[in-house]
Design an enzyme around this catalytic site. Structure first.
Site, PDB file in Angstrom:
ATOM      1  N   GLU A 176      41.915  30.413  42.844  1.00 57.49           N
ATOM      2  CA  GLU A 176      40.629  30.682  43.510  1.00 57.49           C
ATOM      3  C   GLU A 176      39.595  31.284  42.555  1.00 57.49           C
ATOM      4  O   GLU A 176      38.395  31.124  42.744  1.00 57.49           O
ATOM      5  CB  GLU A 176      40.830  31.603  44.722  1.00 57.49           C
ATOM      6  CG  GLU A 176      41.251  33.046  44.449  1.00 57.49           C
ATOM      7  CD  GLU A 176      42.763  33.254  44.365  1.00 57.49           C
ATOM      8  OE1 GLU A 176      43.471  32.283  44.025  1.00 57.49           O
ATOM      9  OE2 GLU A 176      43.219  34.394  44.606  1.00 57.49           O
ATOM     10  N   CYS A 195      50.276  32.749  44.671  1.00 54.49           N
ATOM     11  CA  CYS A 195      50.914  33.979  44.184  1.00 54.49           C
ATOM     12  C   CYS A 195      51.992  34.426  45.163  1.00 54.49           C
ATOM     13  O   CYS A 195      53.053  33.825  45.216  1.00 54.49           O
ATOM     14  CB  CYS A 195      49.868  35.054  43.913  1.00 54.49           C
ATOM     15  SG  CYS A 195      50.453  36.217  42.657  1.00 54.49           S
ATOM     16  N   HIS A 241      46.342  32.491  40.338  1.00 54.07           N
ATOM     17  CA  HIS A 241      45.252  32.545  41.330  1.00 54.07           C
ATOM     18  C   HIS A 241      44.173  31.511  41.007  1.00 54.07           C
ATOM     19  O   HIS A 241      43.191  31.840  40.327  1.00 54.07           O
ATOM     20  CB  HIS A 241      44.631  33.938  41.343  1.00 54.07           C
ATOM     21  CG  HIS A 241      45.512  34.976  41.956  1.00 54.07           C
ATOM     22  ND1 HIS A 241      45.552  35.215  43.308  1.00 54.07           N
ATOM     23  CD2 HIS A 241      46.421  35.819  41.408  1.00 54.07           C
ATOM     24  CE1 HIS A 241      46.422  36.170  43.573  1.00 54.07           C
ATOM     25  NE2 HIS A 241      46.969  36.549  42.426  1.00 54.07           N
TER      26      HIS A 241
END
Ligand code: GLN
EC number: 6.3.4.2
Length: 534
Positions: free
Chosen positions: A509, A381, A507
């Site tokens: 993650e 990001c 993102h």
């Protein structure tokens, strides 16, 4: 018909209700049930999206774009289900919805009150979650600590749910602390007794008590809790302090928690069948080789601000038989001059997300250093936007290139607002949020890692790569390897001048799981291992 499990916390906050709920969810899934999870947060913010990462840690984003508490990250990693807008509800959201209804006249002249209007709305979220997810079991965690003024309407709502349903369809779990007094080793059950009483005074008699304690609790302690809190001994389990959080479900299972829960809910579960979870933890324990990863950001004082990122790194490390040592580096302290010193001994560098202009120059120096010294770089990001600024300034010679988030007078706005963000007035809930498609270009690292052409990833940002500069940056060595097809937005970039330099606007993650590590984290860790060995 779903069954409902409610988890409350007593004595202190931060007692690990989230991990406890997530672990139970994992166990119930392993026993053959479908599980949906949600968390009620008693604060007034409509969602945690507007809260400072220093206060609240990471904001976790669901596929449908809800900005949620970080406990949702634990839930998703443990139970491996994608949660939704129904999964995180705050007092602020409940009140704003009720007030909107009142303004519209939906209550037909009634006096709008906490009971029944607020409590009905809360119950609605539980029942809607059941209806939409069709899960066998809904696990709901009530944030905060029993006795707080703020949590009263939530406790009242779950009391009503208990009253409205069959006894065997609703189960309460209370997590408490059994502390020792400084200077003596004696464990004290009194706070637990008080917390039990407090909950009773609000109409809830817990079925199960989960104890956190600095030491292993003895049979004697269990007897005492059992006597004073009126739960059978078999309904008292300890959530032990463990080296790996993923060990918690295993420990709870050994103490019979899932058996007891199923017994109380009158459900017959399978014995735990294909449980690779325990094998995963055993394999973790054998890992000896270490890998040094630098995480550069401005919220590094609170590691929880990067919870999913650090967890995904750690999980990717174990998958590749390496224990990850994260070096938390404050971007405000990095300069081009000290970069060599700061990054000494690191095998890979990650720059995760962030907001605002502060600390940006240090991140740009980080990207430059990684690129020029061929250290694997992974930007997420803001970390992608940083990489673009670095390459624009230092390779494409666009002097003073910047993101308009930091400098809206820059001559080269390589990162800029999309038109639909120009007139946004409220900052809450107006970012580009949740899942978007991304098409991967052939013969790129991204395509190789994902091994698929169309992927979906979760977003949380306002600014984008400015397509006006695509050609210039391509000439400077950037490959735009992932593009959102509907809006033609840049989603992934790679830099050809480095062995491994990959950054994404979304993102990843949030989608990484301990037993299903995200390809971009996997690729980054593999590249860092290679770098270390070379
Ligand atoms: N601040 C940047 C934006 O709004 C990046 C956001 C992030 O890293 N999550 O676009």
């Amino acid at each position: 018909m779903s069954k409902f499990i409610f988890i409350t916390g007593g004595v202190v906050s931060g007692i690990g209700k989230g991990i406890c709920g997530a672990s139970l969810g994992r166990l119930l899934k392993d026993r053959g049930f479908s599980v949906f999870m949600q968390k009620f947060d008693p604060y007034i913010n409509v969602d945690p999206g507007t809260m400072s990462p220093y206060q609240h840690g990471e904001v976790f984003v669901t596929k449908d774009g809800a900005e949620t508490d970080l406990d949702l990250g634990h839930y998703e990693r443990f139970i491996d289900e994608e949660l939704t807008q129904r999964s995180n509800v705050t007092t602020g959201r409940i009140y704003s919805e009720v007030i909107q209804k009142e303004r519209r006249g939906d209550y037909n002249g009634a006096t709008v009150q906490v009971i029944p209007h607020i409590t009905d709305r809360i119950k609605g979220y539980v029942y809607k979650a059941a209806e939409e997810s069709k899960a066998d079991i809904i696990i709901t965690e009530i944030g905060g600590t029993v006795g707080d003024i703020e949590s009263l309407p939530f406790i009242e709502a779950i009391r009503q749910i208990h009253a409205e349903n069959k006894k065997e369809d609703v189960l309460f779990i209370h997590t408490t602390l059994v502390p020792t007094i400084p200077g003596s080793d004696e464990l004290k059950t009194k706070p637990t007794q008080h917390s039990f009483k407090e909950l009773m005074s609000q109409g809830i008699k817990t079925n199960i008590i989960v104890v956190r304690s600095p030491e292993k609790i003895s049979d004697e302690i269990k007897n005492k809790i059992s006597l004073f809190c009126d739960v059978p001994k078999s309904a008292i389990v300890q959530s032990e302090n463990v080296d790996f959080i993923y060990e918690v479900p295993v420990r709870l299972h050994e103490q019979g928690l899932d058996d007891y829960v199923l017994h109380k809910l009158c459900l017959e579960g399978n014995p735990i069948i294909k449980n690779n979870w325990k094998e995963m933890i055993d394999s973790y324990k054998n890992v000896k080789t270490e890998l040094e990863i630098g995480l550069v950001g401005k919220y590094v004082q609170l590691h929880d601000a990067y919870l999913s990122v650090s967890q995904a790194l750690i999980d990717a490390g174990y998958k590749n038989a390496h224990k990850i040592n994260i070096h938390w580096i404050n971007s405000e302290e990095v300069t081009e001059e000290n970069a060599k010193e700061v990054f000494k001994g690191l095998d890979g560098i990650i720059v995760p997300g962030g907001f605002g202009g502060r600390g940006i120059e240090g991140m740009i120096a980080t990207s430059k250093y990684a690129r020029e010294n061929n250290i694997p770089y992974f930007g997420i990001c803001l970390g992608m936007q940083i990489a673009i600024i670095d390459i624009a300034r230092n390779v494409a010679n666009l002097e003073g290139a910047d993101s308009t988030e930091k400098d809206d007078t820059t001559k080269y706005p390589v990162i800029d607002l999309m038109e639909n963000q120009f007139d946004v007035e409220n900052i809450g809930g107006t970012l580009r949020l949740g899942n978007y498609d991304c098409k991967l270009l052939k013969n790129t690292k991204a395509r190789e890692l994902y091994n698929s052409e169309i992927i979906q990833e979760r977003h949380r940002h306002r600014y984008e790569f400015n397509n006006k500069y695509r050609e210039e940056l391509e000439k400077a060595g950037v490959i735009f390897s992932g593009i959102n097809p509907e809006l033609d937005l840049v989603e992934i970039i790679e830099y050809t001048g480095s062995d491994y330099f990959v950054a994404c606007q979304f993102h990843p993650e949030f989608k990484s799981r301990p037993n299903k590590v995200h390809p971009l984290f996997d690729g980054f860790i593999k590249a860092s291992i290679k770098n270390k060995n070379e």
